[in-house]
Write a protein that holds these residues in place. Structure first.
Motif, mmCIF file in Angstrom:
data_model
loop_
_atom_site.group_PDB
_atom_site.id
_atom_site.type_symbol
_atom_site.label_atom_id
_atom_site.label_comp_id
_atom_site.label_asym_id
_atom_site.label_seq_id
_atom_site.Cartn_x
_atom_site.Cartn_y
_atom_site.Cartn_z
ATOM 1 N N LYS A 185 -0.309 6.181 -4.122
ATOM 2 C CA LYS A 185 -1.610 5.775 -3.590
ATOM 3 C C LYS A 185 -2.193 4.636 -4.419
ATOM 4 N N LEU A 186 -2.746 3.642 -3.727
ATOM 5 C CA LEU A 186 -3.363 2.483 -4.361
ATOM 6 C C LEU A 186 -4.794 2.342 -3.860
ATOM 7 N N THR A 187 -5.627 1.687 -4.644
ATOM 8 C CA THR A 187 -6.978 1.393 -4.186
ATOM 9 C C THR A 187 -6.902 0.208 -3.226
ATOM 10 N N LYS A 188 -7.962 0.020 -2.459
ATOM 11 C CA LYS A 188 -7.999 -1.124 -1.542
ATOM 12 C C LYS A 188 -7.906 -2.432 -2.329
ATOM 13 N N GLU A 189 -8.543 -2.480 -3.500
ATOM 14 C CA GLU A 189 -8.488 -3.672 -4.349
ATOM 15 C C GLU A 189 -7.055 -3.958 -4.806
ATOM 16 N N GLN A 190 -6.345 -2.916 -5.218
ATOM 17 C CA GLN A 190 -4.954 -3.080 -5.650
ATOM 18 C C GLN A 190 -4.083 -3.576 -4.503
ATOM 19 N N LYS A 191 -4.274 -3.004 -3.318
ATOM 20 C CA LYS A 191 -3.480 -3.425 -2.156
ATOM 21 C C LYS A 191 -3.765 -4.882 -1.807
ATOM 22 N N GLY A 192 -5.029 -5.271 -1.852
ATOM 23 C CA GLY A 192 -5.382 -6.658 -1.545
ATOM 24 C C GLY A 192 -4.744 -7.635 -2.504
ATOM 25 N N LYS A 193 -4.794 -7.308 -3.796
ATOM 26 C CA LYS A 193 -4.188 -8.178 -4.809
ATOM 27 C C LYS A 193 -2.672 -8.234 -4.647
ATOM 28 N N LEU A 194 -2.064 -7.092 -4.387
ATOM 29 C CA LEU A 194 -0.619 -7.025 -4.207
ATOM 30 C C LEU A 194 -0.187 -7.862 -3.004
ATOM 31 N N VAL A 195 -0.869 -7.711 -1.883
ATOM 32 C CA VAL A 195 -0.540 -8.462 -0.670
ATOM 33 C C VAL A 195 -0.683 -9.965 -0.921
ATOM 34 N N LYS A 196 -1.764 -10.362 -1.577
ATOM 35 C CA LYS A 196 -1.992 -11.790 -1.836
ATOM 36 C C LYS A 196 -0.910 -12.370 -2.736
ATOM 37 N N VAL A 202 2.951 -8.350 5.442
ATOM 38 C CA VAL A 202 3.186 -7.454 4.313
ATOM 39 C C VAL A 202 2.782 -6.044 4.725
ATOM 40 N N PHE A 203 3.691 -5.101 4.554
ATOM 41 C CA PHE A 203 3.418 -3.697 4.868
ATOM 42 C C PHE A 203 3.419 -2.911 3.561
ATOM 43 N N VAL A 204 2.339 -2.189 3.317
ATOM 44 C CA VAL A 204 2.227 -1.335 2.146
ATOM 45 C C VAL A 204 2.335 0.106 2.629
ATOM 46 N N LYS A 205 3.367 0.776 2.175
ATOM 47 C CA LYS A 205 3.570 2.181 2.538
ATOM 48 C C LYS A 205 3.225 3.027 1.326
ATOM 49 N N GLU A 206 2.228 3.881 1.485
ATOM 50 C CA GLU A 206 1.795 4.725 0.373
ATOM 51 C C GLU A 206 2.407 6.113 0.491
ATOM 52 N N ASN A 207 2.772 6.649 -0.634
ATOM 53 C CA ASN A 207 3.364 7.980 -0.694
ATOM 54 C C ASN A 207 2.538 8.871 -1.608
ATOM 55 N N GLU A 208 2.396 10.121 -1.216
ATOM 56 C CA GLU A 208 1.737 11.100 -2.073
ATOM 57 C C GLU A 208 2.634 11.379 -3.277
ATOM 58 N N LYS A 209 2.023 11.731 -4.385
ATOM 59 C CA LYS A 209 2.807 12.029 -5.592
ATOM 60 C C LYS A 209 3.745 13.215 -5.383
ATOM 61 N N ASP A 210 3.419 14.086 -4.422
ATOM 62 C CA ASP A 210 4.314 15.204 -4.101
ATOM 63 C C ASP A 210 5.599 14.738 -3.428
ATOM 64 N N ASN A 211 5.621 13.497 -2.938
ATOM 65 C CA ASN A 211 6.776 12.968 -2.220
ATOM 66 C C ASN A 211 7.573 11.949 -3.030
ATOM 67 N N ILE A 212 7.278 11.849 -4.324
ATOM 68 C CA ILE A 212 7.969 10.879 -5.186
ATOM 69 C C ILE A 212 8.571 11.628 -6.372
ATOM 70 N N GLY A 213 9.864 11.447 -6.593
ATOM 71 C CA GLY A 213 10.528 12.058 -7.724
ATOM 72 C C GLY A 213 11.069 11.003 -8.661
#
Length: 60
Positions: free
Chosen positions: A10-21, A40-51
């Protein structure tokens, strides 16, 4: 139509905006294409879904 896809926790809207730019600007410079050509597509994953290293991020 170049497409950039990134998956992350999960990212904040600010982080996503900076990343996309920044991804768009870098790719446009490298590929010598206008920034308007990129999607640019940002796919967010819950921490329960990342190993990592055999352990869920949610357990760290």
């Amino acid at each position: 139509m170049p497409v950039i896809t990134i998956e992350a926790a999960k990212l904040t809207k600010e982080q996503k905006g900076k990343l996309v730019k920044e991804l768009t600007t870098s790719a446009a410079n490298i590929m010598n294409l206008p920034e308007q050509a990129f999607y640019v597509f940002v796919k967010e994953n819950e921490k329960d879904n990342i190993g990592v290293a055999g352990q869920l991020l949610s357990d760290k």
